[in-house]
Write an enzyme that holds these catalytic residues in place. Structure first.
Site, PDB file in Angstrom:
ATOM      1  N   LYS A 145       0.838  -1.212   0.000  1.00  0.00           N
ATOM      2  CA  LYS A 145       0.000   0.000   0.000  1.00  0.00           C
ATOM      3  C   LYS A 145       0.871   1.259   0.000  1.00  0.00           C
ATOM      4  CE  LYS A 145      -0.121  -0.067   5.050  1.00  0.00           C
ATOM      5  NZ  LYS A 145      -0.913  -0.379   6.259  1.00  0.00           N
ATOM      6  N   ARG A 180       0.976 -10.370   7.643  1.00  0.00           N
ATOM      7  CA  ARG A 180       0.920  -9.254   6.688  1.00  0.00           C
ATOM      8  C   ARG A 180       2.112  -8.330   6.957  1.00  0.00           C
ATOM      9  NH1 ARG A 180      -4.052  -9.152   9.400  1.00  0.00           N
ATOM     10  NH2 ARG A 180      -3.400  -7.168  10.295  1.00  0.00           N
ATOM     11  N   ASP A 205      12.129  23.705  -0.810  1.00  0.00           N
ATOM     12  CA  ASP A 205      12.899  23.082  -1.888  1.00  0.00           C
ATOM     13  C   ASP A 205      14.326  22.737  -1.501  1.00  0.00           C
ATOM     14  OD1 ASP A 205      10.712  24.096  -3.514  1.00  0.00           O
ATOM     15  OD2 ASP A 205      11.726  26.032  -3.352  1.00  0.00           O
ATOM     16  N   HIS A 214      -6.051  -6.604  13.537  1.00  0.00           N
ATOM     17  CA  HIS A 214      -4.803  -5.838  13.511  1.00  0.00           C
ATOM     18  C   HIS A 214      -4.428  -5.478  14.943  1.00  0.00           C
ATOM     19  CE1 HIS A 214      -1.732  -3.680  11.354  1.00  0.00           C
ATOM     20  NE2 HIS A 214      -2.149  -2.474  11.685  1.00  0.00           N
ATOM     21  N   CYS A 267      13.595  24.241   4.184  1.00  0.00           N
ATOM     22  CA  CYS A 267      12.710  25.038   3.336  1.00  0.00           C
ATOM     23  C   CYS A 267      11.900  24.104   2.420  1.00  0.00           C
ATOM     24  CB  CYS A 267      13.528  26.000   2.493  1.00  0.00           C
ATOM     25  SG  CYS A 267      14.701  26.977   3.455  1.00  0.00           S
ATOM     26  N   TYR A 311      15.384  30.485   7.141  1.00  0.00           N
ATOM     27  CA  TYR A 311      14.298  31.330   7.637  1.00  0.00           C
ATOM     28  C   TYR A 311      14.329  31.498   9.153  1.00  0.00           C
ATOM     29  CZ  TYR A 311      12.182  30.741   3.018  1.00  0.00           C
ATOM     30  OH  TYR A 311      11.941  30.741   1.675  1.00  0.00           O
ATOM     31  N   ARG A 351     -10.246   0.645  15.550  1.00  0.00           N
ATOM     32  CA  ARG A 351     -10.132   1.268  14.244  1.00  0.00           C
ATOM     33  C   ARG A 351     -11.178   0.560  13.392  1.00  0.00           C
ATOM     34  NH1 ARG A 351      -4.153   1.565  11.517  1.00  0.00           N
ATOM     35  NH2 ARG A 351      -4.890  -0.323  10.487  1.00  0.00           N
TER      36      ARG A 351
HETATM   37  C1  LIG Z   1      -0.143  -1.392   6.887  1.00  0.00           C
HETATM   38  C2  LIG Z   1      -0.738  -2.610   7.444  1.00  0.00           C
HETATM   39  C3  LIG Z   1       0.031  -3.771   7.653  1.00  0.00           C
HETATM   40  C4  LIG Z   1       1.527  -3.798   7.511  1.00  0.00           C
HETATM   41  O1  LIG Z   1       2.092  -3.356   8.726  1.00  0.00           O
HETATM   42  P1  LIG Z   1       3.666  -3.335   8.958  1.00  0.00           P
HETATM   43  O2  LIG Z   1       3.804  -2.887  10.361  1.00  0.00           O
HETATM   44  O3  LIG Z   1       4.208  -2.344   7.986  1.00  0.00           O
HETATM   45  O4  LIG Z   1       4.163  -4.698   8.710  1.00  0.00           O
HETATM   46  C5  LIG Z   1      -0.613  -4.923   8.043  1.00  0.00           C
HETATM   47  N1  LIG Z   1      -1.941  -4.940   8.231  1.00  0.00           N
HETATM   48  C6  LIG Z   1      -2.704  -3.834   8.089  1.00  0.00           C
HETATM   49  C7  LIG Z   1      -4.155  -3.919   8.338  1.00  0.00           C
HETATM   50  C8  LIG Z   1      -2.131  -2.639   7.708  1.00  0.00           C
HETATM   51  O5  LIG Z   1      -2.899  -1.544   7.584  1.00  0.00           O
END
Ligand SMILES: *Cc1c(COP(=O)(O)O)cnc(C)c1O
Length: 381
Positions: A40, A226, A319, A170, A317, A270, A138
């Site tokens: 992603k 994952r 750029d 998660h 800055c 700046y 979430r």
């Molecule tokens: C982004 C994400 C992951 C990957 O997490 P990492 O900590 O980068 O391995 C796994 N599951 C879900 C639902 C995520 O949003």
């Protein structure tokens, strides 16, 4: 190189051999669990399509993305194989996702209805991963909502448009393997799997762990993990993860735009947030917050120039930013490295993250702006 003649003023170099190595390493570490490589957010800033191709070629069993658009774009690039997308809002384009043979996630009965309707229109059976909120608060059904979500999935399965193939969740604190939330979430997860199975769902996969848990909590790997950040070679739990030999894939480099001498008392950038306490030399680095360099990089962050680490001075800055060369006078056009794998002594994305008070994920994912990406390694297309 921009055109083969001049090295780029500033660029993101992605080492696809590192990605290949990390995927192969993770696969070994987590076996017999399957590996989903998470690509992603444009592959955490490394390039979704290229990383996906290398991940597939090196044994990733699944790919994962957040949005339907990411999933469709990945398929349009020629990607085949199991692919899950898990973040949609009402009205999102399920038709295109299901037509592309992508697995989808469902958090609510109404979302299941949307998926089922799209599947019926497309004449396919949607493969759905039901999400239980085990404590992150979430996405996903709460434990109170879970039995209804499972029952609804079973009803839709009987109607033929949906098949619930997985239960997933998660973690809250996977980077703290001993955090009590891990145990609490694990219990809720096991309960949710039981409820789903008792509802008659025939699960193909249960998945809970991200990178940190995949490495640090073997008991939470279930059928599949994952992994995102670890695919890119960054440490999912700095200071906690054992060394499994991951290699950071991203280097941000370029050439100094200018080198100059300044007297004691010269204010830099700046607001003159930094004033030279003694005569020194400064290097102009032609990237700024438009490239995703955090404005908070100074004080604290360093850039590799001419064989040494050089502190960022004054405000970053839009750029450009200024580094203190401490009397050295490398030629304008000399190489700089913002961060890389750290092999030559250059800072790492992890060190940049610590300097600005964030996590390595945010550093690499936000890097970009006007910098082109260049792929190196034998695995490049
Ligand atoms: C982004 C994400 C992951 C990957 O997490 P990492 O900590 O980068 O391995 C796994 N599951 C879900 C639902 C995520 O949003």
């Amino acid at each position: 190189m921009t055109d083969g003649a001049h090295p780029a003023r500033a660029e993101i170099v992605v080492d696809l051999d590192a990605v290949a190595h990390n995927v192969a390493t993770l696969r070994e570490v987590v076996a017999p669990a399957a590996l989903m490589a998470v690509v992603k957010a444009d592959g955490y800033g490394h390039g979704m399509v290229e990383v996906a191709r290398v991940a597939r070629a090196n044994g990733a069993d699944w790919l994962g993305v957040a949005t339907p658009e990411e999933a469709v774009a990945l398929r349009a690039s020629g990607d085949e194989g199991r692919l899950l997308c898990w973040l949609a809002a009402p009205g999102d384009p399920y038709d295109a996702v299901l037509a592309a043979d992508v697995d989808v996630a469902a958090y609510t009965p109404s979302q299941l209805n949307e998926i089922a309707a799209a599947a019926a229109r497309a004449g396919v059976t949607a493969r759905v991963h039901l999400k239980i909120d085990t404590g992150l608060s979430r996405g996903g059904a709460t434990p109170e909502q879970w039995p209804d979500l499972c029952a609804h999935a079973r009803d839709l399965e009987r109607a033929g448009s949906v098949r619930a193939v997985a239960v997933w969740s998660h973690l809250v604190a996977s980077d703290e393997p001993d955090h009590p939330a891990n145990t609490d979430q694990s219990k809720v997860f096991d309960w949710a799997v039981d409820v789903a199975e008792q509802a008659g769902l025939q699960l193909e996969a249960r998945h809970l762990a991200n990178s940190a848990a995949a490495v640090l909590r073997p008991d939470l790997r279930h059928d599949m993990v994952r992994c995102g950040i670890a695919v890119y070679g960054l440490d999912p739990a700095p200071g906690v993860t054992p060394d499994i030999g991951l290699v950071p894939a991203m280097t941000v480099r370029g050439r100094l735009a200018m080198v100059k001498e300044v007297p004691a008392g010269a204010g830099v950038s700046y607001g003159h947030a930094w004033v030279a306490p003694a005569p020194t030399t400064l290097g102009l680095v032609p990237v700024g917050y438009a490239e995703g360099i955090p404005r908070a990089a100074s004080p604290g962050a360093e850039v590799w120039v001419d064989g040494a680490r050089r502190p960022v001075r004054g405000k970053v800055c839009m750029d450009q930013l200024v580094v203190d060369l401490d009397g050295d006078t490398p030629a304008p056009g000399s190489d700089f490295v913002l961060f890389g794998p750290g092999r030559e002594g250059e800072p790492t994305a992890q060190e940049w993250a610590e300097a600005v008070g964030t996590i390595n994920y945010e550093i690499v994912t936000r890097i970009g702006g006007r910098m082109p990406r260049r792929y190196v390694g034998k695995d490049r297309a």
